[in-house]
Design a protein around this motif. Structure first.
Motif, short mmCIF file in Angstrom:
data_model
loop_
_atom_site.label_atom_id
_atom_site.label_comp_id
_atom_site.label_asym_id
_atom_site.label_seq_id
_atom_site.Cartn_x
_atom_site.Cartn_y
_atom_site.Cartn_z
N ASN A 1 -4.13 -3.92 2.61
CA ASN A 1 -3.66 -3.88 3.93
C ASN A 1 -2.45 -3.14 4.33
O ASN A 1 -1.81 -3.32 5.61
N ILE A 2 -1.59 -2.79 3.22
CA ILE A 2 -0.11 -2.85 3.63
C ILE A 2 -0.24 -1.34 3.31
O ILE A 2 0.76 -0.26 4.54
N ARG A 3 -1.22 -0.69 3.44
CA ARG A 3 -1.41 1.05 3.68
C ARG A 3 -2.40 0.99 5.31
O ARG A 3 -1.76 1.99 5.41
N GLY B 1 1.29 -1.03 7.76
CA GLY B 1 3.04 -0.50 6.78
C GLY B 1 4.11 -2.06 7.00
O GLY B 1 4.61 -1.58 6.72
N VAL B 2 3.93 -3.25 6.86
CA VAL B 2 4.85 -3.65 6.81
C VAL B 2 3.84 -5.18 5.42
O VAL B 2 2.51 -5.00 5.18
N ALA C 1 12.34 -15.60 3.80
CA ALA C 1 11.31 -14.90 3.67
C ALA C 1 11.79 -13.93 4.34
O ALA C 1 12.92 -13.90 5.07
N LEU C 2 10.95 -12.76 3.72
CA LEU C 2 11.38 -11.11 3.80
C LEU C 2 11.24 -10.66 4.74
O LEU C 2 10.17 -9.94 4.16
N GLU C 3 10.81 -10.00 5.72
CA GLU C 3 9.75 -9.79 6.64
C GLU C 3 10.29 -7.90 6.37
O GLU C 3 11.74 -7.37 5.84
N CYS C 4 9.61 -6.46 5.85
CA CYS C 4 9.04 -5.90 5.13
C CYS C 4 8.53 -5.18 5.64
O CYS C 4 7.35 -4.67 6.22
N LYS C 5 9.84 -3.50 5.89
CA LYS C 5 8.36 -2.17 6.59
C LYS C 5 8.72 -1.31 5.51
O LYS C 5 9.28 -0.79 4.41
N LEU C 6 7.29 -1.23 5.02
CA LEU C 6 7.34 0.25 4.49
C LEU C 6 7.39 1.50 3.98
O LEU C 6 7.75 1.77 5.42
N ALA D 1 3.74 1.17 -7.14
CA ALA D 1 4.96 0.34 -6.88
C ALA D 1 5.06 0.29 -5.40
O ALA D 1 4.61 1.53 -4.40
N THR D 2 5.13 -0.46 -4.30
CA THR D 2 5.04 -1.12 -2.88
C THR D 2 6.60 -1.24 -2.60
O THR D 2 7.02 -1.58 -3.10
N PHE D 3 7.06 0.31 -1.99
CA PHE D 3 8.67 -0.20 -1.53
C PHE D 3 8.94 -1.08 -0.29
O PHE D 3 8.59 -0.29 0.98
N GLY D 4 9.95 -1.68 0.07
CA GLY D 4 10.30 -2.01 1.97
C GLY D 4 11.33 -1.84 1.92
O GLY D 4 12.21 -2.52 1.16
N GLU D 5 11.22 -2.03 3.24
CA GLU D 5 13.01 -2.47 3.89
C GLU D 5 12.89 -3.42 4.46
O GLU D 5 11.90 -3.65 5.28
N VAL D 6 13.88 -4.11 3.79
CA VAL D 6 14.10 -5.59 4.58
C VAL D 6 14.57 -5.45 6.21
O VAL D 6 15.45 -5.47 6.84
#
Ligand SMILES: Cc1cc2nc3c(=O)[nH]c(=O)nc-3n(C[C@H](O)[C@H](O)[C@H](O)COP(=O)(O)O)c2cc1C
Length: 201
Positions: A75-77, A80-81, A133-138, A151-156
C-alpha cells in the motif's frame, strides 16, 4: 554458547528476537490506491532521526496474494504515506487480531472493531483511540538482504497525542502503559520509569 547465524543456533526456537528487546510496536495504518484501509503491527520499528522527525519499520516475508511483500509495504508503494499508531496495553488484543493473515483488501479496522479517524496531513486512516499517532510521508523503501525484507522510512508530518496522556506538558507514558514486543510469544509493558541526566546536563 556462541553461534553463527549461517550455521544455525541448535535451540528449539530462534533466539534473535528475544535478544533485541523490548521492541516498540508500530501499528501501521495504510490505505491502498483503491481506498481500502489496512492496519498491522510491526515490531521491527523505531524512530531514526529527530529533525526532521523520521521513523522506519521493516517488513519480512510475503503474502501469497501480494507480489513479494505484505499489504502494508504494498500500500505504501502505491500511495507514499502511512501512519504509525502507538499501542497501549489495553489495545493488546485488538492489535494482535490485526496481525492475522487476512486477505488483501480486508479492512482490519472493521475486522477487529477498531475506531478510525482520518489523518490530517496524509490521506490515510489512524487508530482514533491510540495514545499517539505519527502521520508519515514515505522517504524511501530499502530492500534488505534475504527474501522479501524491506525497510520503509518515513518523515513525520503530523503528530497526534491523546489529551489524557499529557501531564504538565509531558507526554506521560505511565498514563497509558505502552506495549512492547519481546521474543517468542512474549510482550512487556512499561509501568515504571526513572530519569538520568547526561554528563554536562
Ligand atoms: C507484535 C507483532 C509484531 C510484528 N512485527 C512484525 C515486523 O516487524 N515485521 C513483519 O514483517 N511482520 C511483523 N509482524 C507480523 C505482521 O503483523 C503480519 O504478518 C501481518 O499480517 C502483516 O499485515 P499486512 O500484510 O496487512 O501488512 C508482527 C506481528 C505482531 C503480533
Amino acid at each position: 554458547m556462541f553461534y553463527k547465524p549461517e550455521d544455525g543456533h541448535g535451540l528449539p526456537h530462534n533466539p534473535f528476537k528475544a535478544i533485541v528487546i523490548p521492541r516498540p510496536i508500530g501499528w501501521i495504518s495504510t490505505r491502498a490506491a483503491d481506498g481500502s484501509d489496512n492496519l498491522a503491527p510491526y515490531s521491527f520499528f523505531n524512530a531514526v532521526a529527530n529533525d526532521p522527525p523520521q521513523v522506519m519499520f521493516a517488513s519480512t516475508g510475503d503474502k501469497p496474494d501480494r507480489d513479494g511483500t505484505k499489504d502494508s509495504v504494498a500500500n505504501i508503494r502505491e500511495t507514499g504515506v502511512f501512519c504509525v499508531n502507538i499501542v497501549e496495553y489495553a489495545m493488546k488484543d485488538a492489535m494482535n487480531r490485526t496481525s492475522g493473515p487476512l486477505e488483501r483488501g480486508v479492512d482490519e479496522f472493521d475486522d477487529a472493531g477498531i475506531a478510525r479517524a482520518e489523518c490530517q496531513t496524509i490521506a490515510c486512516s489512524r487508530v482514533a483511540g491510540a495514545p499517539a499517532a505519527l502521520e508519515c510521508k514515505l522517504t524511501q523503501i530499502v530492500q534488505l538482504p534475504g527474501e522479501a525484507n524491506f525497510a520503509t522510512f518515513g518523515e513525520v508530518t503530523g503528530v497526534h497525542l491523546r489529551d489524557d496522556c499529557l501531564t504538565d506538558g509531558i507526554f506521560d507514558v505511565l498514563r497509558f502503559n505502552p506495549l512492547s514486543r519481546m521474543g517468542y510469544r512474549d510482550y512487556t509493558v512499561v509501568r515504571e520509569k526513572f530519569s538520568l541526566a547526561r554528563p554536562g546536563e
